[in-house]
Scaffold this motif. Structure first.
Motif, PDB file in Angstrom:
ATOM      1  N   VAL A  28      -6.622   8.057  -8.647  1.00  0.00           N
ATOM      2  CA  VAL A  28      -5.786   6.975  -8.127  1.00  0.00           C
ATOM      3  C   VAL A  28      -5.921   6.882  -6.610  1.00  0.00           C
ATOM      4  O   VAL A  28      -5.905   7.900  -5.911  1.00  0.00           O
ATOM      5  CB  VAL A  28      -4.301   7.199  -8.482  1.00  0.00           C
ATOM      6  CG1 VAL A  28      -3.454   6.030  -7.988  1.00  0.00           C
ATOM      7  CG2 VAL A  28      -4.121   7.378  -9.982  1.00  0.00           C
ATOM      8  N   LEU A  29      -6.054   5.650  -6.110  1.00  0.00           N
ATOM      9  CA  LEU A  29      -5.996   5.379  -4.684  1.00  0.00           C
ATOM     10  C   LEU A  29      -5.039   4.219  -4.455  1.00  0.00           C
ATOM     11  O   LEU A  29      -4.795   3.422  -5.364  1.00  0.00           O
ATOM     12  CB  LEU A  29      -7.372   5.020  -4.112  1.00  0.00           C
ATOM     13  CG  LEU A  29      -8.411   6.140  -4.087  1.00  0.00           C
ATOM     14  CD1 LEU A  29      -9.226   6.150  -5.363  1.00  0.00           C
ATOM     15  CD2 LEU A  29      -9.343   5.982  -2.884  1.00  0.00           C
ATOM     16  N   ALA A  30      -4.510   4.123  -3.237  1.00  0.00           N
ATOM     17  CA  ALA A  30      -3.631   3.013  -2.865  1.00  0.00           C
ATOM     18  C   ALA A  30      -4.147   2.414  -1.572  1.00  0.00           C
ATOM     19  O   ALA A  30      -4.402   3.138  -0.607  1.00  0.00           O
ATOM     20  CB  ALA A  30      -2.193   3.502  -2.691  1.00  0.00           C
ATOM     21  N   SER A  31      -4.315   1.091  -1.561  1.00  0.00           N
ATOM     22  CA  SER A  31      -4.930   0.472  -0.394  1.00  0.00           C
ATOM     23  C   SER A  31      -4.542  -0.994  -0.292  1.00  0.00           C
ATOM     24  O   SER A  31      -4.486  -1.701  -1.297  1.00  0.00           O
ATOM     25  CB  SER A  31      -6.463   0.597  -0.497  1.00  0.00           C
ATOM     26  OG  SER A  31      -7.123  -0.280   0.373  1.00  0.00           O
ATOM     27  N   ASP A  32      -4.306  -1.452   0.957  1.00  0.00           N
ATOM     28  CA  ASP A  32      -4.240  -2.895   1.157  1.00  0.00           C
ATOM     29  C   ASP A  32      -5.645  -3.358   1.551  1.00  0.00           C
ATOM     30  O   ASP A  32      -6.549  -2.546   1.742  1.00  0.00           O
ATOM     31  CB  ASP A  32      -3.186  -3.292   2.191  1.00  0.00           C
ATOM     32  CG  ASP A  32      -3.438  -2.717   3.580  1.00  0.00           C
ATOM     33  OD1 ASP A  32      -4.617  -2.484   3.929  1.00  0.00           O
ATOM     34  OD2 ASP A  32      -2.463  -2.528   4.327  1.00  0.00           O
ATOM     35  N   ALA A  33      -5.819  -4.667   1.665  1.00  0.00           N
ATOM     36  CA  ALA A  33      -7.156  -5.218   1.869  1.00  0.00           C
ATOM     37  C   ALA A  33      -7.794  -4.754   3.181  1.00  0.00           C
ATOM     38  O   ALA A  33      -9.019  -4.735   3.308  1.00  0.00           O
ATOM     39  CB  ALA A  33      -7.098  -6.743   1.831  1.00  0.00           C
TER      40      ALA A  33
END
Length: 326
Positions: A28-33
């Motif tokens: 799992v990763l979390a990222s905005d653009a």
């Protein structure tokens, strides 16, 4: 569309070799653009170094990604791992998190989105490896997955801070009745027992802590996780989160990280990231080696930006040295 979670799923490739209950790995990763490029580098490094006979299931908690950006991420992964990989997307709203504090200038509210992981992922996901977008995976994640499954809420590597009573740890450890020598972990690489998080409502407990102690926080959700889970985590070998030390702990401008353990995970913990002008860490070259295997191949920071940042830093160092001598 995933029937359980409602998340968008892109099946990059399937293979008949994997055993559904035994050989898949959930990442799992979390990222905005804004972080799409460094995130793609993380994914490329993980995909390239993971055993080819394991199904790598990648879950991305995202905000602001266009379909074209998602396609570039997909294409980057296809280039480095043409088989045994799935890609899942989970759009997230941060409106309910706007009251949470941001202490470090290089972070955003997106750092808190990983706390929503148990709600966002399908119920079939019981364990997950969470990776920050400023790491490089140079070891085989199947080794971490097979050998260190967490029996508690999570597995993590001890932070350079050391213990909750150290400078930068938990300033309120006495109020919380936590022993000052309790180990303090870094949250950039987490082996999460998702099932336990759901059953014990760990995400909600961390959010409650953040709101109660927002005026004294130093390290956002990492600090809150340590306060809530101080006795509910298992220490992982240092190899799986080797934290790049700040510049002032090094001698010279291009000094390698001492005692770097091969085939693990490198973590750029400071604001000096390898894709930002002025990064002087020798480990930066590894970032670009992986970047050139993605759809962003050939990208580099502008030379005049490098000169400006390094010159400004050098002048600042001279000014501080002059003050020390005066």
């Amino acid at each position: 569309m995933d029937p359980e979670s409602g998340a968008m799923m892109t099946a990059v490739c399937h293979s008949p070799r994997f055993k559904p209950m035994e050989s898949h790995i959930e990442v799992v990763l979390a990222s905005d653009a804004n972080y799409v490029m460094p995130m793609s580098v993380v994914l490329a490094s993980a995909a390239m170094n993971c055993s080819e006979d394991r199904l790598l299931k990648i879950h991305i908690i995202e905000k602001g990604y266009s379909e074209s950006l998602k396609e570039r991420v997909k294409e980057s992964l296809n280039q480095v791992r043409p088989s045994n990989l799935q890609l899942h997307w989970y759009p997230v709203s941060l409106e309910g998190l706007s009251d949470l504090p941001i202490v470090q200038s290089h972070l955003s509210l997106m750092t808190y989105s990983r706390l929503l992981l148990p709600q966002l992922l399908p119920k079939t996901v019981r364990l997950a490896l969470y990776l920050d977008c400023d790491v490089l995976v140079e070891g085989d994640l199947s080794e971490l997955w097979d050998e260190h499954k967490p029996q508690k809420a999570l597995g993590a590597v001890r932070d350079r801070i050391g213990s909750v009573g150290s400078l930068g740890g938990l300033s309120n450890f006495q109020e919380l009745r936590i022993s000052p020598d309790t180990p303090y972990f870094n949250a950039g690489v987490l082996f999460i027992n998702v099932e336990a998080w759901r059953e014990e409502a760990i995400g909600n407990r961390v959010f409650d802590y953040l709101r109660k102690y927002n005026s004294i926080l130093q390290f956002e959700d990492q600090e809150a996780l340590n306060a809530v889970l101080y006795d509910s985590w298992t220490e992982l070998p240092q190899r799986w989160n080797q934290q790049i030390v700040p510049r002032y702990f090094r001698r010279g401008s291009d000094v390698a990280l001492p005692n770097l353990i091969e085939n693990g995970i490198i973590h750029f913990i400071t604001s000096e990231k390898p894709w930002i002008p002025g990064c002087e860490y020798s480990e930066r070259r590894r970032f670009y080696e992986y970047l050139d295997r993605t759809d962003w191949r050939g990208w580099r920071t502008k030379t005049h930006h490098e000169i400006y940042v390094r010159s400004k830093r050098a002048l600042g160092d001279l000014w501080r040295l002059a003050r020390q001598k005066s």
